[in-house]
Design a protein around this motif. Structure first.
Motif, PDB file in Angstrom:
ATOM      1  N   VAL A 166       0.860  -1.183   0.000  1.00  0.00           N
ATOM      2  CA  VAL A 166       0.000   0.000   0.000  1.00  0.00           C
ATOM      3  C   VAL A 166       0.896   1.232   0.000  1.00  0.00           C
ATOM      4  CG1 VAL A 166      -1.757   1.299   1.261  1.00  0.00           C
ATOM      5  CG2 VAL A 166      -1.829  -1.209   1.252  1.00  0.00           C
ATOM      6  N   PHE A 167       0.620   2.142  -0.931  1.00  0.00           N
ATOM      7  CA  PHE A 167       1.310   3.431  -1.008  1.00  0.00           C
ATOM      8  C   PHE A 167       0.280   4.488  -0.648  1.00  0.00           C
ATOM      9  CE2 PHE A 167       3.019   7.256  -2.716  1.00  0.00           C
ATOM     10  CZ  PHE A 167       4.385   7.086  -2.842  1.00  0.00           C
ATOM     11  N   ILE A 168       0.569   5.294   0.368  1.00  0.00           N
ATOM     12  CA  ILE A 168      -0.355   6.340   0.805  1.00  0.00           C
ATOM     13  C   ILE A 168       0.290   7.677   0.477  1.00  0.00           C
ATOM     14  CG2 ILE A 168      -1.651   7.308   2.736  1.00  0.00           C
ATOM     15  CD1 ILE A 168      -1.187   4.474   4.093  1.00  0.00           C
ATOM     16  N   ASP A 169      -0.332   8.401  -0.427  1.00  0.00           N
ATOM     17  CA  ASP A 169       0.186   9.678  -0.906  1.00  0.00           C
ATOM     18  C   ASP A 169      -0.707  10.790  -0.387  1.00  0.00           C
ATOM     19  OD1 ASP A 169       1.593  11.615  -2.312  1.00  0.00           O
ATOM     20  OD2 ASP A 169       0.536  11.231  -4.188  1.00  0.00           O
ATOM     21  N   ASN A 170      -0.231  11.485   0.674  1.00  0.00           N
ATOM     22  CA  ASN A 170      -1.003  12.556   1.306  1.00  0.00           C
ATOM     23  C   ASN A 170      -2.443  12.128   1.595  1.00  0.00           C
ATOM     24  OD1 ASN A 170       0.903  14.745   1.665  1.00  0.00           O
ATOM     25  ND2 ASN A 170       1.018  14.765  -0.554  1.00  0.00           N
ATOM     26  N   GLY A 171      -2.603  10.928   2.154  1.00  0.00           N
ATOM     27  CA  GLY A 171      -3.900  10.433   2.582  1.00  0.00           C
ATOM     28  C   GLY A 171      -4.642   9.582   1.572  1.00  0.00           C
ATOM     29  N   LYS A 172      -4.221   9.561   0.313  1.00  0.00           N
ATOM     30  CA  LYS A 172      -4.894   8.757  -0.708  1.00  0.00           C
ATOM     31  C   LYS A 172      -4.124   7.446  -0.893  1.00  0.00           C
ATOM     32  CE  LYS A 172      -6.734   8.818  -5.362  1.00  0.00           C
ATOM     33  NZ  LYS A 172      -6.818   9.492  -6.639  1.00  0.00           N
ATOM     34  N   SER A 173      -4.841   6.303  -0.806  1.00  0.00           N
ATOM     35  CA  SER A 173      -4.210   4.984  -0.861  1.00  0.00           C
ATOM     36  C   SER A 173      -4.215   4.392  -2.264  1.00  0.00           C
ATOM     37  CB  SER A 173      -4.936   4.014   0.076  1.00  0.00           C
ATOM     38  OG  SER A 173      -4.722   4.377   1.408  1.00  0.00           O
ATOM     39  N   PHE A 174      -3.098   3.730  -2.587  1.00  0.00           N
ATOM     40  CA  PHE A 174      -2.928   2.974  -3.822  1.00  0.00           C
ATOM     41  C   PHE A 174      -2.504   1.579  -3.395  1.00  0.00           C
ATOM     42  CE2 PHE A 174      -2.308   7.399  -4.622  1.00  0.00           C
ATOM     43  CZ  PHE A 174      -2.969   7.627  -5.819  1.00  0.00           C
ATOM     44  N   GLU A 175      -3.313   0.568  -3.741  1.00  0.00           N
ATOM     45  CA  GLU A 175      -3.075  -0.786  -3.256  1.00  0.00           C
ATOM     46  C   GLU A 175      -2.625  -1.705  -4.374  1.00  0.00           C
ATOM     47  OE1 GLU A 175      -6.283  -2.229  -0.828  1.00  0.00           O
ATOM     48  OE2 GLU A 175      -6.608  -0.235   0.012  1.00  0.00           O
ATOM     49  N   GLY A 176      -1.521  -2.411  -4.142  1.00  0.00           N
ATOM     50  CA  GLY A 176      -0.972  -3.367  -5.093  1.00  0.00           C
ATOM     51  C   GLY A 176       0.031  -2.737  -6.044  1.00  0.00           C
ATOM     52  N   GLN A 177       0.894  -3.576  -6.589  1.00  0.00           N
ATOM     53  CA  GLN A 177       1.964  -3.077  -7.454  1.00  0.00           C
ATOM     54  C   GLN A 177       1.454  -2.358  -8.694  1.00  0.00           C
ATOM     55  OE1 GLN A 177       4.611  -6.361  -8.270  1.00  0.00           O
ATOM     56  NE2 GLN A 177       5.893  -5.882  -6.505  1.00  0.00           N
ATOM     57  N   GLU A 178       0.365  -2.817  -9.291  1.00  0.00           N
ATOM     58  CA  GLU A 178      -0.130  -2.150 -10.503  1.00  0.00           C
ATOM     59  C   GLU A 178      -0.610  -0.731 -10.218  1.00  0.00           C
ATOM     60  OE1 GLU A 178       0.213  -2.883 -13.781  1.00  0.00           O
ATOM     61  OE2 GLU A 178       1.486  -4.439 -12.908  1.00  0.00           O
ATOM     62  N   ALA A 179      -1.314  -0.548  -9.114  1.00  0.00           N
ATOM     63  CA  ALA A 179      -1.777   0.801  -8.742  1.00  0.00           C
ATOM     64  C   ALA A 179      -0.585   1.699  -8.411  1.00  0.00           C
ATOM     65  CB  ALA A 179      -2.739   0.720  -7.560  1.00  0.00           C
ATOM     66  N   ILE A 180       0.400   1.133  -7.737  1.00  0.00           N
ATOM     67  CA  ILE A 180       1.606   1.904  -7.392  1.00  0.00           C
ATOM     68  C   ILE A 180       2.371   2.261  -8.670  1.00  0.00           C
ATOM     69  CG2 ILE A 180       3.831   1.788  -6.209  1.00  0.00           C
ATOM     70  CD1 ILE A 180       2.343   0.045  -4.059  1.00  0.00           C
ATOM     71  N   ARG A 181       2.482   1.314  -9.595  1.00  0.00           N
ATOM     72  CA  ARG A 181       3.146   1.581 -10.872  1.00  0.00           C
ATOM     73  C   ARG A 181       2.466   2.744 -11.598  1.00  0.00           C
ATOM     74  NH1 ARG A 181       6.259  -0.686 -14.663  1.00  0.00           N
ATOM     75  NH2 ARG A 181       6.529  -2.603 -13.483  1.00  0.00           N
ATOM     76  N   HIS A 182       1.143   2.716 -11.659  1.00  0.00           N
ATOM     77  CA  HIS A 182       0.391   3.776 -12.335  1.00  0.00           C
ATOM     78  C   HIS A 182       0.648   5.129 -11.662  1.00  0.00           C
ATOM     79  CE1 HIS A 182      -2.774   5.412 -14.845  1.00  0.00           C
ATOM     80  NE2 HIS A 182      -3.300   5.965 -13.772  1.00  0.00           N
ATOM     81  N   LEU A 183       0.639   5.152 -10.336  1.00  0.00           N
ATOM     82  CA  LEU A 183       0.936   6.379  -9.600  1.00  0.00           C
ATOM     83  C   LEU A 183       2.328   6.893  -9.953  1.00  0.00           C
ATOM     84  CD1 LEU A 183       0.395   8.481  -7.291  1.00  0.00           C
ATOM     85  CD2 LEU A 183       1.466   6.807  -5.768  1.00  0.00           C
ATOM     86  N   PHE A 184       3.325   6.013  -9.912  1.00  0.00           N
ATOM     87  CA  PHE A 184       4.695   6.424 -10.210  1.00  0.00           C
ATOM     88  C   PHE A 184       4.830   6.939 -11.644  1.00  0.00           C
ATOM     89  CE2 PHE A 184       6.826   3.403  -6.911  1.00  0.00           C
ATOM     90  CZ  PHE A 184       6.415   4.236  -5.892  1.00  0.00           C
ATOM     91  N   GLU A 185       4.169   6.284 -12.577  1.00  0.00           N
ATOM     92  CA  GLU A 185       4.216   6.726 -13.973  1.00  0.00           C
ATOM     93  C   GLU A 185       3.737   8.159 -14.115  1.00  0.00           C
ATOM     94  OE1 GLU A 185       3.592   3.425 -17.450  1.00  0.00           O
ATOM     95  OE2 GLU A 185       1.921   3.859 -16.142  1.00  0.00           O
ATOM     96  N   ASN A 186       2.616   8.465 -13.441  1.00  0.00           N
ATOM     97  CA  ASN A 186       1.976   9.770 -13.588  1.00  0.00           C
ATOM     98  C   ASN A 186       2.504  10.848 -12.659  1.00  0.00           C
ATOM     99  OD1 ASN A 186       0.101   9.037 -15.657  1.00  0.00           O
ATOM    100  ND2 ASN A 186      -0.954   7.829 -14.119  1.00  0.00           N
ATOM    101  N   GLU A 187       2.991  10.459 -11.490  1.00  0.00           N
ATOM    102  CA  GLU A 187       3.365  11.455 -10.478  1.00  0.00           C
ATOM    103  C   GLU A 187       4.863  11.542 -10.203  1.00  0.00           C
ATOM    104  OE1 GLU A 187       1.088  13.537  -9.158  1.00  0.00           O
ATOM    105  OE2 GLU A 187      -0.495  12.557 -10.305  1.00  0.00           O
ATOM    106  N   VAL A 188       5.631  10.588 -10.666  1.00  0.00           N
ATOM    107  CA  VAL A 188       7.079  10.608 -10.420  1.00  0.00           C
ATOM    108  C   VAL A 188       7.828  10.688 -11.751  1.00  0.00           C
ATOM    109  CG1 VAL A 188       9.035   9.354  -9.434  1.00  0.00           C
ATOM    110  CG2 VAL A 188       6.826   9.316  -8.257  1.00  0.00           C
ATOM    111  N   ILE A 189       7.648   9.691 -12.584  1.00  0.00           N
ATOM    112  CA  ILE A 189       8.385   9.631 -13.855  1.00  0.00           C
ATOM    113  C   ILE A 189       8.013  10.811 -14.756  1.00  0.00           C
ATOM    114  CG2 ILE A 189       8.867   8.256 -15.913  1.00  0.00           C
ATOM    115  CD1 ILE A 189       9.940   7.043 -13.238  1.00  0.00           C
ATOM    116  N   ALA A 190       6.737  11.115 -14.848  1.00  0.00           N
ATOM    117  CA  ALA A 190       6.270  12.182 -15.750  1.00  0.00           C
ATOM    118  C   ALA A 190       6.869  13.541 -15.418  1.00  0.00           C
ATOM    119  CB  ALA A 190       4.741  12.266 -15.727  1.00  0.00           C
ATOM    120  N   VAL A 191       7.152  13.779 -14.129  1.00  0.00           N
ATOM    121  CA  VAL A 191       7.696  15.085 -13.723  1.00  0.00           C
ATOM    122  C   VAL A 191       9.158  14.986 -13.268  1.00  0.00           C
ATOM    123  CG1 VAL A 191       5.434  16.035 -13.144  1.00  0.00           C
ATOM    124  CG2 VAL A 191       6.803  14.922 -11.359  1.00  0.00           C
ATOM    125  N   LYS A 192       9.763  13.806 -13.509  1.00  0.00           N
ATOM    126  CA  LYS A 192      11.174  13.580 -13.164  1.00  0.00           C
ATOM    127  C   LYS A 192      11.460  13.900 -11.699  1.00  0.00           C
ATOM    128  CE  LYS A 192      12.721  14.467 -17.871  1.00  0.00           C
ATOM    129  NZ  LYS A 192      11.644  15.093 -18.590  1.00  0.00           N
TER     130      LYS A 192
END
Length: 109
Positions: free
Chosen positions: A33-59
């Motif tokens: 589970v990845f909790i980003d400022n109170g919003k939860s993302f559960e499982g590797q696929e949800a975490i991958r999607h979060l990282f794609e959009n919120e980490v990789i996209a903005v370097k």
């Protein structure tokens, strides 16, 4: 990095420094589970999607400068820099580890 971090955390941070999406996700347990400022993302696929959009996209690269243990968790603090408004921003990462993997990561500003 001169601070001592548990291996899955150190490996995750090193993968983030390379903006290596597969590497970042690899250190999470399948049901993490990845909790980003109170919003939860559960499982590797949800975490991958979060990282794609919120980490990789903005370097966004997190550079820890403090670490401590608190209540069985590893607390890592430091700035993240990237192509996003307000960069750099200071974050607190609260890791819970289980069986050599990241079970929970809570991130707060």
């Amino acid at each position: 990095m001169s601070m001592q971090l548990p291996k899955p955390i150190a490996d995750y941070i090193e993968a983030n420094a390379r903006l290596d999406l597969d590497g970042m996700v690899a250190f999470f347990s399948p049901d993490a589970v990845f909790i980003d400022n109170g919003k939860s993302f559960e499982g590797q696929e949800a975490i991958r999607h979060l990282f794609e959009n919120e980490v990789i996209a903005v370097k966004a690269i997190f550079v820890p400068d403090t670490v401590r243990e608190e209540g069985g968790n590893v607390i890592v603090e430091g700035p993240a820099r990237g192509d996003f408004p307000g960069s750099p921003l200071r974050f607190t990462y609260r890791f819970t580890l289980s069986n050599g993997a990241i079970e929970t990561l809570e991130v707060r500003l």
